[in-house]
Design a protein around this motif. Structure first.
Motif, PDB file in Angstrom:
ATOM      1  N   ASP A 365     123.393  67.300 -30.848  1.00  0.00           N
ATOM      2  CA  ASP A 365     122.711  66.548 -29.792  1.00  0.00           C
ATOM      3  C   ASP A 365     123.375  66.682 -28.429  1.00  0.00           C
ATOM      4  O   ASP A 365     123.242  65.805 -27.571  1.00  0.00           O
ATOM      5  CB  ASP A 365     122.602  65.058 -30.161  1.00  0.00           C
ATOM      6  N   ALA A 366     124.085  67.790 -28.217  1.00  0.00           N
ATOM      7  CA  ALA A 366     124.585  68.084 -26.876  1.00  0.00           C
ATOM      8  C   ALA A 366     123.434  68.641 -26.040  1.00  0.00           C
ATOM      9  O   ALA A 366     122.309  68.818 -26.536  1.00  0.00           O
ATOM     10  CB  ALA A 366     125.729  69.088 -26.947  1.00  0.00           C
ATOM     11  N   SER A 367     123.696  68.912 -24.771  1.00  0.00           N
ATOM     12  CA  SER A 367     122.662  69.461 -23.896  1.00  0.00           C
ATOM     13  C   SER A 367     122.138  70.784 -24.456  1.00  0.00           C
ATOM     14  O   SER A 367     122.923  71.606 -24.941  1.00  0.00           O
ATOM     15  CB  SER A 367     123.236  69.683 -22.500  1.00  0.00           C
ATOM     16  N   PRO A 368     120.820  71.033 -24.399  1.00  0.00           N
ATOM     17  CA  PRO A 368     120.267  72.310 -24.874  1.00  0.00           C
ATOM     18  C   PRO A 368     120.840  73.515 -24.122  1.00  0.00           C
ATOM     19  O   PRO A 368     120.830  74.638 -24.647  1.00  0.00           O
ATOM     20  CB  PRO A 368     118.762  72.158 -24.616  1.00  0.00           C
ATOM     21  N   SER A 369     121.340  73.270 -22.903  1.00  0.00           N
ATOM     22  CA  SER A 369     121.863  74.385 -22.100  1.00  0.00           C
ATOM     23  C   SER A 369     123.390  74.482 -22.159  1.00  0.00           C
ATOM     24  O   SER A 369     123.998  75.125 -21.302  1.00  0.00           O
ATOM     25  CB  SER A 369     121.405  74.228 -20.645  1.00  0.00           C
ATOM     26  N   ILE A 370     123.984  73.866 -23.169  1.00  0.00           N
ATOM     27  CA  ILE A 370     125.435  73.896 -23.281  1.00  0.00           C
ATOM     28  C   ILE A 370     125.948  75.334 -23.409  1.00  0.00           C
ATOM     29  O   ILE A 370     125.333  76.178 -24.072  1.00  0.00           O
ATOM     30  CB  ILE A 370     125.913  73.052 -24.486  1.00  0.00           C
TER      31      ILE A 370
END
Length: 402
Positions: A365-370
């Protein structure tokens, strides 16, 4: 809740009730007494009826403990107030003690809810556990220089206390000592204090000013848990141990200064400190425990120290505004869920030349753009690693941070 029940069980023990040795009446107040081991001395004890403990029904208003009593023509010095002596005597409002008193027993004035003022003489060298527990009207109390320890639960749930002045003789504040003192606003500890016990100031939710002395060595687990008005925290360099969950739920805490030589941050130390926005970790820290900063939702950037070797389970989980994380070169292990739920986490900078051990779910559930940036010379090792290789890895310098 379980811990509280266990604690209560240890101090609110079932007494083997025995009849008192004699009674003595002065100024219309009849009190019960037991002989002490020291000849010529007695202690005030509780009243009994048919070998059952009962509260002093006729002790109302000011309670005056005499310095001397007489029994069968012999005079005795009143040297102590025994365990449970006035437990639950709701009608007592003021207590006057003579300078002959040297000890106040466990639960001696527990739940004397009408008690508003007490002067403890300087001859008192011991106050037992929970002696004034839940004296909810007690607003003024002097703590004499003859004491060096505030025992477990002594003033817990004294909801009317606003300020505590400790003498320079006190070295230890016991477990639960001031727990639940909800109107305590200021706490300035003298340089003599070296140890704060577990849960000592838990739920003192009006406490906004806290000054710890440079001599402090140990802060117990849950010591300041749910102190929801605490804004700034400076922990002196002398502190070598901070217990688990020590500052859990301090929701207004914005800045923290940690000891320079601190080596580990315990489990849940700052969990749910949702206003914590600035964090500087000492270069001596090697371990960050599980849930240490979970739910610190005001953090936006964190630089982990070069010395760090292990990032614990859920250490920074649900830090929902964390965008940038910099991980030091000595990291060896990142545990499950360490960054789970950091929904804005976009930039992770790894400085290790070898991929550390990483458990599943670290970046859930981190940023999709990590993007995880690694040193160029470590790039091949990371992308070929069974776990790291499944993550969006880039060499440092190949993508600019916005």
């Amino acid at each position: 809740m379980k811990r509280v029940i266990l604690f209560l069980g240890t101090i609110a023990f079932a007494l083997s009730v025995q009849a008192y040795d004699f009674t003595y009446t002065k100024n219309g107040q009849k009190l019960c007494y037991n002989f002490m081991d020291d000849k010529g001395k007695v202690e005030v004890t509780f009243e009994t009826n048919d070998n059952q403990k009962v509260n002093y029904a006729d002790v109302v208003g000011t309670l005056t403990i005499p310095s001397e009593v007489t029994h069968k023509g012999v005079s005795y010095m009143v040297a102590a107030i025994g365990d449970e002596a006035f437990n639950g005597c709701f009608g007592i409002t003021i207590v006057s003690m003579p300078t002959t008193i040297m000890s106040i027993g466990t639960n001696a004035f527990r739940e004397c809810r009408g008690l508003s003022s007490i002067i403890i003489p300087t001859t008192v060298t011991h106050i037992g556990d929970a002696a004034f527990w839940s004296c909810s009207s007690l607003s003024i109390v002097n703590i004499p220089h003859s004491l060096n320890t505030i025992s477990a639960g002594t003033f817990a749930y004294c909801k009317s206390l606003t300020t505590i002045l400790l003498p320079r003789t006190v070295t230890t504040i016991g477990n639960h000592a001031f727990r639940g003192c909800i109107n305590l606003t200021t706490l300035i500890l003298p340089p003599s204090v070296t140890t704060i016990g577990n849960h000592a100031f838990e739920s003192c939710n009006s406490l906004s000013t806290l000054i710890l002395p440079s001599t402090m060595k140990k802060i117990g687990s849950h010591a300041f848990r749910d102190c929801t008005s605490l804004v700034n925290l400076v922990i002196p360099n002398s502190v070598t141990s901070i217990g688990d969950y020590a500052f859990k739920g301090c929701t207004k805490l914005t800045t923290v200064t940690l000891p320079e030589k601190m080596t580990s941050i315990g489990d849940g130390t700052f969990i749910q400190c949702s206003s914590l926005s600035a964090l500087t970790l000492p270069e001596s820290v090697t371990t960050i425990g599980q849930e240490a900063f979970e739910g610190c939702s005001s953090l936006t950037a964190v630089m982990l120290p070069n010395s760090l070797t292990r990032l614990g389970w859920n250490a920074f989980s649900n830090c929902k505004n964390l965008v940038i994380l910099i991980v030091g070169p000595q990291i060896q292990s990142i545990d499950h869920g360490a960054l789970e739920g950091c929904s804005k986490l976009e930039y992770v900078f790894m400085r290790s030349t070898e991929p550390p051990r990483i458990e599943s779910g670290v970046f859930n559930d981190a940023s999709p753009s990590i993007t995880i940036h690694v040193p160029s010379k470590a790039y091949a090792a990371f992308i070929n690693d069974a776990v790291w290789g499944k993550l969006p890895i880039e060499q440092k310098g190949t993508r600019k941070v916005k």
